[in-house]
Design a protein around this motif. Structure first.
Motif, PDB file in Angstrom:
ATOM      1  N   ASN A 199      55.731  28.150  83.133  1.00 57.23           N
ATOM      2  CA  ASN A 199      54.822  27.376  82.283  1.00 57.23           C
ATOM      3  C   ASN A 199      54.826  25.916  82.736  1.00 57.23           C
ATOM      4  O   ASN A 199      55.712  25.484  83.471  1.00 57.23           O
ATOM      5  N   ALA A 200      53.830  25.190  82.290  1.00 53.94           N
ATOM      6  CA  ALA A 200      53.667  23.801  82.730  1.00 53.94           C
ATOM      7  C   ALA A 200      54.835  22.918  82.326  1.00 53.94           C
ATOM      8  O   ALA A 200      55.189  21.987  83.040  1.00 53.94           O
ATOM      9  N   HIS A 201      55.440  23.213  81.209  1.00 60.56           N
ATOM     10  CA  HIS A 201      56.545  22.393  80.708  1.00 60.56           C
ATOM     11  C   HIS A 201      57.736  22.412  81.661  1.00 60.56           C
ATOM     12  O   HIS A 201      58.485  21.448  81.738  1.00 60.56           O
ATOM     13  N   LEU A 202      57.894  23.504  82.405  1.00 60.29           N
ATOM     14  CA  LEU A 202      59.018  23.609  83.337  1.00 60.29           C
ATOM     15  C   LEU A 202      58.842  22.745  84.580  1.00 60.29           C
ATOM     16  O   LEU A 202      59.801  22.512  85.310  1.00 60.29           O
ATOM     17  N   LEU A 203      57.630  22.253  84.816  1.00 59.76           N
ATOM     18  CA  LEU A 203      57.437  21.378  85.968  1.00 59.76           C
ATOM     19  C   LEU A 203      58.338  20.162  85.892  1.00 59.76           C
ATOM     20  O   LEU A 203      58.941  19.760  86.877  1.00 59.76           O
ATOM     21  N   SER A 204      58.449  19.564  84.728  1.00 57.55           N
ATOM     22  CA  SER A 204      59.233  18.335  84.600  1.00 57.55           C
ATOM     23  C   SER A 204      60.679  18.571  84.238  1.00 57.55           C
ATOM     24  O   SER A 204      61.484  17.651  84.278  1.00 57.55           O
ATOM     25  N   SER A 205      61.048  19.793  83.886  1.00 60.73           N
ATOM     26  CA  SER A 205      62.459  20.047  83.592  1.00 60.73           C
ATOM     27  C   SER A 205      63.228  20.365  84.866  1.00 60.73           C
ATOM     28  O   SER A 205      64.442  20.457  84.847  1.00 60.73           O
ATOM     29  N   ASN A 206      62.525  20.503  85.974  1.00 61.11           N
ATOM     30  CA  ASN A 206      63.149  20.673  87.280  1.00 61.11           C
ATOM     31  C   ASN A 206      63.242  19.308  87.951  1.00 61.11           C
ATOM     32  O   ASN A 206      62.589  18.364  87.534  1.00 61.11           O
ATOM     33  N   PRO A 207      64.030  19.216  89.016  1.00 61.72           N
ATOM     34  CA  PRO A 207      64.198  17.898  89.652  1.00 61.72           C
ATOM     35  C   PRO A 207      62.964  17.478  90.450  1.00 61.72           C
ATOM     36  O   PRO A 207      62.844  17.767  91.635  1.00 61.72           O
ATOM     37  N   VAL A 208      62.016  16.829  89.780  1.00 61.42           N
ATOM     38  CA  VAL A 208      60.826  16.288  90.437  1.00 61.42           C
ATOM     39  C   VAL A 208      60.723  14.803  90.130  1.00 61.42           C
ATOM     40  O   VAL A 208      61.211  14.339  89.106  1.00 61.42           O
ATOM     41  N   ASP A 209      60.098  14.084  91.037  1.00 63.05           N
ATOM     42  CA  ASP A 209      59.868  12.659  90.828  1.00 63.05           C
ATOM     43  C   ASP A 209      58.505  12.405  90.208  1.00 63.05           C
ATOM     44  O   ASP A 209      58.276  11.363  89.603  1.00 63.05           O
ATOM     45  N   LEU A 210      57.602  13.366  90.386  1.00 63.17           N
ATOM     46  CA  LEU A 210      56.225  13.177  89.974  1.00 63.17           C
ATOM     47  C   LEU A 210      55.590  14.536  89.691  1.00 63.17           C
ATOM     48  O   LEU A 210      55.835  15.495  90.420  1.00 63.17           O
ATOM     49  N   VAL A 211      54.808  14.618  88.623  1.00 68.07           N
ATOM     50  CA  VAL A 211      53.991  15.797  88.355  1.00 68.07           C
ATOM     51  C   VAL A 211      52.540  15.394  88.582  1.00 68.07           C
ATOM     52  O   VAL A 211      52.049  14.460  87.961  1.00 68.07           O
ATOM     53  N   VAL A 212      51.883  16.087  89.504  1.00 70.55           N
ATOM     54  CA  VAL A 212      50.488  15.813  89.832  1.00 70.55           C
ATOM     55  C   VAL A 212      49.618  16.791  89.069  1.00 70.55           C
ATOM     56  O   VAL A 212      49.831  18.003  89.128  1.00 70.55           O
ATOM     57  N   GLU A 213      48.630  16.260  88.361  1.00 73.70           N
ATOM     58  CA  GLU A 213      47.719  17.100  87.587  1.00 73.70           C
ATOM     59  C   GLU A 213      46.460  17.345  88.402  1.00 73.70           C
ATOM     60  O   GLU A 213      45.784  16.409  88.816  1.00 73.70           O
ATOM     61  N   ALA A 214      46.183  18.617  88.651  1.00 72.06           N
ATOM     62  CA  ALA A 214      44.964  19.020  89.367  1.00 72.06           C
ATOM     63  C   ALA A 214      44.324  20.168  88.593  1.00 72.06           C
ATOM     64  O   ALA A 214      43.888  21.159  89.166  1.00 72.06           O
ATOM     65  N   ALA A 215      44.299  20.018  87.295  1.00 72.94           N
ATOM     66  CA  ALA A 215      43.801  21.075  86.414  1.00 72.94           C
ATOM     67  C   ALA A 215      42.686  20.511  85.540  1.00 72.94           C
ATOM     68  O   ALA A 215      42.199  19.407  85.755  1.00 72.94           O
ATOM     69  N   SER A 216      42.337  21.252  84.534  1.00 73.38           N
ATOM     70  CA  SER A 216      41.253  20.829  83.640  1.00 73.38           C
ATOM     71  C   SER A 216      41.715  19.756  82.663  1.00 73.38           C
ATOM     72  O   SER A 216      42.911  19.542  82.466  1.00 73.38           O
ATOM     73  N   GLN A 217      40.756  19.127  82.014  1.00 71.34           N
ATOM     74  CA  GLN A 217      41.097  18.152  80.976  1.00 71.34           C
ATOM     75  C   GLN A 217      41.851  18.826  79.844  1.00 71.34           C
ATOM     76  O   GLN A 217      42.725  18.217  79.234  1.00 71.34           O
ATOM     77  N   ASP A 218      41.516  20.076  79.551  1.00 71.79           N
ATOM     78  CA  ASP A 218      42.251  20.811  78.521  1.00 71.79           C
ATOM     79  C   ASP A 218      43.713  20.977  78.906  1.00 71.79           C
ATOM     80  O   ASP A 218      44.597  20.872  78.061  1.00 71.79           O
ATOM     81  N   ALA A 219      43.973  21.234  80.174  1.00 72.37           N
ATOM     82  CA  ALA A 219      45.357  21.388  80.633  1.00 72.37           C
ATOM     83  C   ALA A 219      46.139  20.102  80.423  1.00 72.37           C
ATOM     84  O   ALA A 219      47.303  20.120  80.047  1.00 72.37           O
ATOM     85  N   VAL A 220      45.481  18.986  80.644  1.00 74.50           N
ATOM     86  CA  VAL A 220      46.136  17.695  80.441  1.00 74.50           C
ATOM     87  C   VAL A 220      46.460  17.502  78.968  1.00 74.50           C
ATOM     88  O   VAL A 220      47.602  17.202  78.608  1.00 74.50           O
ATOM     89  N   SER A 221      45.478  17.681  78.108  1.00 76.14           N
ATOM     90  CA  SER A 221      45.732  17.456  76.682  1.00 76.14           C
ATOM     91  C   SER A 221      46.727  18.476  76.121  1.00 76.14           C
ATOM     92  O   SER A 221      47.497  18.157  75.225  1.00 76.14           O
ATOM     93  N   ASP A 222      46.731  19.685  76.659  1.00 72.60           N
ATOM     94  CA  ASP A 222      47.652  20.713  76.172  1.00 72.60           C
ATOM     95  C   ASP A 222      49.082  20.515  76.659  1.00 72.60           C
ATOM     96  O   ASP A 222      50.022  20.947  75.994  1.00 72.60           O
ATOM     97  N   ASN A 223      49.261  19.863  77.819  1.00 72.78           N
ATOM     98  CA  ASN A 223      50.583  19.845  78.446  1.00 72.78           C
ATOM     99  C   ASN A 223      51.193  18.482  78.710  1.00 72.78           C
ATOM    100  O   ASN A 223      52.394  18.387  78.919  1.00 72.78           O
ATOM    101  N   ALA A 224      50.399  17.434  78.717  1.00 73.12           N
ATOM    102  CA  ALA A 224      50.905  16.130  79.157  1.00 73.12           C
ATOM    103  C   ALA A 224      52.097  15.636  78.350  1.00 73.12           C
ATOM    104  O   ALA A 224      53.101  15.207  78.920  1.00 73.12           O
ATOM    105  N   LEU A 225      52.011  15.678  77.038  1.00 69.26           N
ATOM    106  CA  LEU A 225      53.122  15.166  76.227  1.00 69.26           C
ATOM    107  C   LEU A 225      54.410  15.941  76.447  1.00 69.26           C
ATOM    108  O   LEU A 225      55.476  15.350  76.578  1.00 69.26           O
ATOM    109  N   SER A 226      54.326  17.249  76.497  1.00 64.20           N
ATOM    110  CA  SER A 226      55.553  18.036  76.689  1.00 64.20           C
ATOM    111  C   SER A 226      56.124  17.840  78.077  1.00 64.20           C
ATOM    112  O   SER A 226      57.335  17.830  78.266  1.00 64.20           O
TER     113      SER A 226
END
Length: 90
Positions: free
Chosen positions: A56-83
């Motif tokens: 799931n999208a939330h696991l992108l930032s729980s792994n060791p990353v320096d940056l999460v790049v969004e290349a999805a829909s605006q809905d994906a941003v509003s649904d996932n950005a805060l988490s």
């Protein structure tokens, strides 16, 4: 070298991932996610360096990353950005 997680594996996400994979963007693509698992799998077949597909999208930032790049829909941003931001491990 920056470690990048990618949200969205469609046309734009694929171009970003290929640019990272070929060294045009000096970074390491470590994790990818798309709501359509087939898109994530398809992207993986195009890359020499194989990032991990997360469940799931939330696991992108729980792994060791320096940056999460969004290349999805605006809905994906509003649904996932805060988490994603709240999940960030510093």
């Amino acid at each position: 070298m920056k470690r990048i997680g990618l949200l969205g594996c469609g046309s734009i996400g694929t171009q970003i991932a290929i640019a990272i994979d070929t060294g045009i963007i000096p970074a390491q693509l470590t994790h990818i996610f798309d709501e359509d698992p087939k898109k994530s799998q398809n992207l993986l077949t195009k890359l020499k360096q194989k990032p991990m597909i997360v469940e799931n999208a939330h696991l992108l930032s729980s792994n060791p990353v320096d940056l999460v790049v969004e290349a999805a829909s605006q809905d994906a941003v509003s649904d996932n950005a805060l988490s994603i931001l709240q999940n960030r491990k510093d």
